[in-house]
Write an enzyme that holds these catalytic residues in place. Structure first.
Site, PDB file in Angstrom:
ATOM      1  N   LYS A 182       0.054  -1.770   9.262  1.00 25.59           N
ATOM      2  CA  LYS A 182       1.152  -0.850   7.851  1.00 25.59           C
ATOM      3  C   LYS A 182       0.191  -1.249   6.303  1.00 25.59           C
ATOM      4  CE  LYS A 182       4.439  -3.822   6.639  1.00 25.59           C
ATOM      5  NZ  LYS A 182       5.122  -4.834   6.807  1.00 25.59           N
ATOM      6  N   ASP A 200       7.174   0.437   7.138  1.00 22.83           N
ATOM      7  CA  ASP A 200       8.067  -0.369   6.621  1.00 22.83           C
ATOM      8  C   ASP A 200       9.628  -0.550   6.860  1.00 22.83           C
ATOM      9  OD1 ASP A 200       9.275   0.933   5.409  1.00 22.83           O
ATOM     10  OD2 ASP A 200       9.269   0.029   3.344  1.00 22.83           O
TER      11      ASP A 200
END
Ligand code: SF4
Length: 314
Positions: A182, A200
Site C-alpha cells: 500500500k 486503505d
C-alpha cells in the site's frame, strides 16, 4: 418487497440520475495513506461495519464493470481535485509521511513533518539522527517509537542500498523496513506517476459496499478492483474512493441522503437518508471545513485561492 427511502427495492441499484451536487462539484479540493508493515507494531483499529457483500441481483460481469466505471466517473465530477492528502515535496518526504500516517490523520502528519524535514531533509540525515530526538518530533503522531524505528530504518536502507534515492520500483520499495504494497503504491502513484491502487481502510469499506468485490484480503481486493478498470485509472480512482470515504461514505454513519452516487450504490440506506440530517454528516470541504493539507496543491484551490465549497453550496 422492502424499499429504501428513495423507493428503490432493497438489494437493487436505483436508476442512474445525476444529482445537482454531482454536476456542480467544480472547485478544487484533495488521500490518506496508511502504512502497513510499518505498523506491524501498531494496534489495529476496530474493523468498520460493512455491507454484506451481495452483488445486486443478477448483475453480470459486464454490468458490474459498467457500474464501477460509472461510479468512478461520478466521483471524478464530485472530486475533480482529488489528490494525496499528505504534504510532500519529494519522494523521500512522501515515503516517510506515508509511514507516519498509520493510525493517525494526515492532518496530524502534515503538522509534524515540517519540523522533521527541516531537521533531517535527506535519508542520510535521518539515518544518522539521534533516535530520541526523532521520537520527540514524532510523538504527536502516536506510536512514535515504532515509527521512529521505521523511518530511520528505511533511511538507512535507502543510503546503503539505493544511493540515498527512493527507488521507483515496487519490488525495491517493499524491501524497505515498514513499507508494504500500500505504501509502495502511494509512492509510485504520486511521486513517480506509476499506476497503483491504494487499498486503505476507506477503500476496503467502500468497494465492498459497492459490491465491486467480496474479497477481504487487501492484495485480493487490489487485484479484483484493478481488473475492473484500465491501469491508467488506478491512481486517481484510489484518491477519489478515499476522498469519498473520508467525506461522505463514513464507516459508521454514511451520509446516504447527501451522496451523489446514491443511485449507483447497492448499500444506499445503510446510513442516514434524510438529506438535511445527512448534510450535517459531511466532512472536510464538503461540510464547509478545511481539508487535511496545510500546503494544498494549486489544483485543490479555486481561482480565488479558496478551498472547494461544501457539497450542494452555491
Ligand atoms: S454514502 Fe450511502 S449511498 Fe453513498 S456510497 Fe456510501 S453507502 Fe452508498
Amino acid at each position: 418487497m422492502a424499499k429504501t427511502a428513495k423507493g428503490v427495492p432493497a438489494g437493487k441499484v436505483a436508476p442512474v440520475k445525476k444529482t445537482a451536487s454531482a454536476k456542480k462539484a467544480a472547485p478544487p479540493e484533495k488521500v490518506t495513506v496508511v502504512p502497513e508493515k510499518a505498523t506491524a507494531a501498531v494496534k489495529k483499529a476496530p474493523p468498520a461495519r460493512t455491507v454484506a457483500p451481495k452483488p445486486p441481483r443478477n448483475e453480470s460481469r459486464t454490468a458490474l464493470v459498467r457500474r464501477a466505471r460509472r461510479i468512478n466517473r461520478e466521483l471524478a465530477e464530485v472530486y475533480p481535485y482529488a489528490h494525496p492528502e499528505l504534504d510532500f515535496e519529494n519522494p523521500f518526504q512522501l515515503l516517510v509521511a506515508t509511514v507516519l500516517s498509520a493510525q493517525t490523520t494526515d492532518l496530524r502528519v502534515n503538522q509534524t513533518t515540517p519540523a522533521l524535514f527541516a531537521e533531517y531533509p535527506t535519508p542520510e540525515d535521518l539515518a544518522a539522527a539521534d533516535p530520541e530526538e526523532v521520537e520527540e518530533i514524532l510523538r504527536p503522531t502516536g506510536f512514535f517509537r515504532a515509527k521512529t524505528k521505521s523511518v530511520m530504518g528505511l533511511s538507512r536502507v535507502l543510503v546503503e542500498e539505493f544511493g540515498g534515492e527512493v527507488p521507483g520500483r515496487l519490488e525495491d520499495l517493499v524491501k524497505l523496513p515498514g513499507v508494504g504494497r500500500k505504501t509502495a503504491f502511494v509512492v509510485l502513484g504520486n511521486a513517480f506517476g506509476r499506476p497503483g491502487i491504494t487499498v486503505d481502510t476507506h477503500f476496503q469499506r467502500l468497494v465492498r459496499r459497492w459490491r465491486w468485490t467480496e474479497e477481504t484480503d487487501p492484495d485480493k481486493i487490489e487485484a479484483a478492483v484493478g481488473a475492473l478498470f484500465p491501469k491508467s485509472d488506478w491512481t486517481m480512482l484510489s484518491h477519489r474512493v478515499i476522498f469519498h470515504g473520508r467525506r461522505i461514505c463514513h464507516a459508521r454513519k454514511p451520509a446516504c441522503g447527501a451522496c451523489p452516487i446514491a443511485p449507483l450504490c447497492p448499500a444506499y440506506g445503510e446510513g442516514e437518508t434524510d438529506p438535511e440530517k445527512a448534510r450535517k454528516l459531511l466532512k472536510y470541504e464538503k461540510g464547509g471545513f478545511p481539508g487535511q493539507r496545510l500546503k494544498p496543491p494549486r489544483s485543490y484551490l479555486d481561482a480565488g485561492g479558496r478551498p472547494a465549497p461544501p457539497l450542494g453550496a452555491g
